[in-house]
Design an enzyme around this catalytic site. Sequence first.
Site, PDB file in Angstrom:
ATOM      1  N   ASP A  36     -15.864  48.257  -0.426  1.00  0.00           N
ATOM      2  CA  ASP A  36     -15.256  49.590  -0.422  1.00  0.00           C
ATOM      3  C   ASP A  36     -16.188  50.683   0.062  1.00  0.00           C
ATOM      4  O   ASP A  36     -17.387  50.498   0.149  1.00  0.00           O
ATOM      5  CB  ASP A  36     -14.940  49.982  -1.877  1.00  0.00           C
ATOM      6  CG  ASP A  36     -13.624  49.427  -2.339  1.00  0.00           C
ATOM      7  OD1 ASP A  36     -12.836  49.062  -1.476  1.00  0.00           O
ATOM      8  OD2 ASP A  36     -13.420  49.372  -3.562  1.00  0.00           O
ATOM      9  N   LYS A  58     -12.556  53.916   3.468  1.00  0.00           N
ATOM     10  CA  LYS A  58     -12.018  54.952   4.347  1.00  0.00           C
ATOM     11  C   LYS A  58     -12.349  54.629   5.792  1.00  0.00           C
ATOM     12  O   LYS A  58     -13.472  54.277   6.109  1.00  0.00           O
ATOM     13  CB  LYS A  58     -12.680  56.292   4.020  1.00  0.00           C
ATOM     14  CG  LYS A  58     -12.093  56.957   2.819  1.00  0.00           C
ATOM     15  CD  LYS A  58     -12.728  58.317   2.635  1.00  0.00           C
ATOM     16  CE  LYS A  58     -12.245  58.951   1.347  1.00  0.00           C
ATOM     17  NZ  LYS A  58     -12.893  60.203   1.046  1.00  0.00           N
ATOM     18  N   MET A 173     -12.385  61.328  -9.998  1.00  0.00           N
ATOM     19  CA  MET A 173     -11.471  61.752  -8.920  1.00  0.00           C
ATOM     20  C   MET A 173     -10.855  63.121  -9.207  1.00  0.00           C
ATOM     21  O   MET A 173      -9.703  63.368  -8.842  1.00  0.00           O
ATOM     22  CB  MET A 173     -10.323  60.712  -8.756  1.00  0.00           C
ATOM     23  CG  MET A 173     -10.812  59.326  -8.451  1.00  0.00           C
ATOM     24  SD  MET A 173      -9.503  58.082  -8.501  1.00  0.00           S
ATOM     25  CE  MET A 173      -9.244  57.865 -10.256  1.00  0.00           C
TER      26      MET A 173
HETATM   27  N1  SAH Z   1     -14.486  51.920 -10.226  1.00  0.00           N
HETATM   28  C1  SAH Z   1     -15.266  53.107 -10.022  1.00  0.00           C
HETATM   29  C2  SAH Z   1     -14.430  54.346  -9.926  1.00  0.00           C
HETATM   30  C3  SAH Z   1     -13.575  54.419  -8.713  1.00  0.00           C
HETATM   31  S1  SAH Z   1     -12.581  55.855  -8.658  1.00  0.00           S
HETATM   32  C4  SAH Z   1     -16.312  53.224 -11.153  1.00  0.00           C
HETATM   33  O1  SAH Z   1     -16.229  52.508 -12.130  1.00  0.00           O
HETATM   34  O2  SAH Z   1     -17.220  54.030 -11.011  1.00  0.00           O
HETATM   35  C5  SAH Z   1     -13.505  56.877  -7.583  1.00  0.00           C
HETATM   36  C6  SAH Z   1     -14.171  57.983  -8.336  1.00  0.00           C
HETATM   37  O3  SAH Z   1     -15.316  57.500  -8.986  1.00  0.00           O
HETATM   38  C7  SAH Z   1     -14.682  59.106  -7.479  1.00  0.00           C
HETATM   39  O4  SAH Z   1     -13.636  60.005  -7.169  1.00  0.00           O
HETATM   40  C8  SAH Z   1     -15.695  59.732  -8.381  1.00  0.00           C
HETATM   41  O5  SAH Z   1     -15.081  60.514  -9.372  1.00  0.00           O
HETATM   42  C9  SAH Z   1     -16.282  58.525  -9.052  1.00  0.00           C
HETATM   43  N2  SAH Z   1     -17.497  58.030  -8.411  1.00  0.00           N
HETATM   44  C10 SAH Z   1     -17.716  56.817  -7.888  1.00  0.00           C
HETATM   45  N3  SAH Z   1     -18.990  56.696  -7.465  1.00  0.00           N
HETATM   46  C11 SAH Z   1     -19.599  57.869  -7.750  1.00  0.00           C
HETATM   47  C12 SAH Z   1     -20.906  58.364  -7.593  1.00  0.00           C
HETATM   48  N4  SAH Z   1     -21.878  57.635  -7.038  1.00  0.00           N
HETATM   49  N5  SAH Z   1     -21.180  59.604  -8.018  1.00  0.00           N
HETATM   50  C13 SAH Z   1     -20.237  60.367  -8.593  1.00  0.00           C
HETATM   51  N6  SAH Z   1     -18.978  59.953  -8.755  1.00  0.00           N
HETATM   52  C14 SAH Z   1     -18.645  58.721  -8.349  1.00  0.00           C
END
Ligand code: SAH
Length: 504
Positions: A36, A58, A173
Amino acid sequence: MTTGFVHLVGAGPGDPGLLTVRGRDCLRAAEVVIYDYLANPLLLEEAPADAERIYVGKSRGHHHRPQEEINALLVEQALSGKRVVRLKGGDPFIFGRGGEEAQVLRQHNIPFEIVPGVTAGHAAAAYAGIPLTHRDYTTSLSMVTGHLDASKDLDHIDWAHLGAGSGTLVFYMGVANLARIAAELISHGRPASTPVALVRWATLPSQETLVGTLADIAAQVVQNGFKPPAVIIVGEVVRLRNELRWFDNRPLFGKRILITRSLDQAADFAARLRELGAEPLLCPTIAIAPLHDYAELDAAIADLADTDYLILTSVNAVDAFFARLADCGKDARALAGVTLVTVGPKTAAALAQFGLCPDLMPTDYRAEGVVALLRDKVAGKKILYPKAALARDLIVLELTAAGANLCAPAAYGSAPPAGAASALHTALADGVDLLTFTASSTVRNFIDLLRTDDLPLATAIPVASIGPLTSETARQAGLDVAIEPEESTIEAMIEAMIAFFSKM
Ligand code: SAH
């Protein structure tokens, strides 16, 4: 055909060090990796070179692949018998649609495992210095989606419940909907003064944190042009950041530092820079290369029986010498009567791989140390000193002056590694805060590898050089030498870099 297997692996938040050991083992055994946008692409290096890598994040038009397509791809790959790693940012079961993917696999009777990952909310809190729970501030933690696709999601959120308590809230998000989130929380009972932190690209050198209150955070996001991906942490615990901040205040935090020395020499330097918060960009401009002509070294090897000392001052010299010895049909026994001299513990360890111990090793692990050690012993003695082609040399000069009969053939050459020019171009295009050079040869190769239209970019970046000779070469090439340590060591160069950036 046998059915394959799918490992749904959490990639963690970004820092490659936050992948689990199990996740790494899965990647190492993968035949296909489907990954991803939020999974750090560096992790793909763990997969075998011939594993297929499929990006489903994306695309250029900022368009996500529909989930149905990803599901179909997973099923198709697994049914063709492959060992598939589905690598997902953070944890697969936290806002990652991992649950849906696992359901589809179950429907097709495809065996799978779920490898949890460090989720962004936990990681962002840790790397921003915000404990998600603390006995003095909060007793609970909620993880909430801030996604407003088809607006129904937000309406399903139990605002009354979230607003009422004092528990820590972590929104994923949610940046685009922050104004609404803050307003709902205030109208459902949270004080407008409740602190809020947004953490973007958590755990990476590009991490950014914005702190405000429920009352002003949405306006601050607009003012600062703060962009996703970020998590939003709401609660009194955010105050602890003042006391516990540790990551984004490191002395070289966020600095993109280009390393031009050879890959085998870059590892320690890069690791040290990472500890200081920097992002080392490995662009080696030099690598060990075979020689065109070994006649001189071969003649010296034929003459080993009459040789008194063999001096080895680098791991490269040890490896190159023994490789050539083997090519000449000989082995370590040819060194039976020769006194072995190494420059320090690393060359001694390299020698140990051939079953040999050094007879002499200086306490000062530099050429100066070797000279001091041998100067009084070598008058009239025959010394073999295999070294890098074209290396300028103190040992040759000083020991010849001390009356030794010195034979110093080239044992290996150097050349820019394959792909060096394009790696350099990419790094410069993405932005570099500092160029580093640890030898004149790296400066010359850097300039040769540079595209003509990148030259203005390069000359505008400050340079750290290890010493006066390297600085001179850099200045002649039109580069801007801003940092040169008093002592020509990597450690002193790093100290000078810290001082330089602290003044900016
Ligand atoms: N499965 C992922 C979440 C996916 S949803 C997890 O457990 O982290 C996607 C959201 O995750 C983004 O919109 C943001 O809010 C958050 N996110 C993922 N990676 C991030 C990062 N390195 N720093 C800050 N927010 C992050």
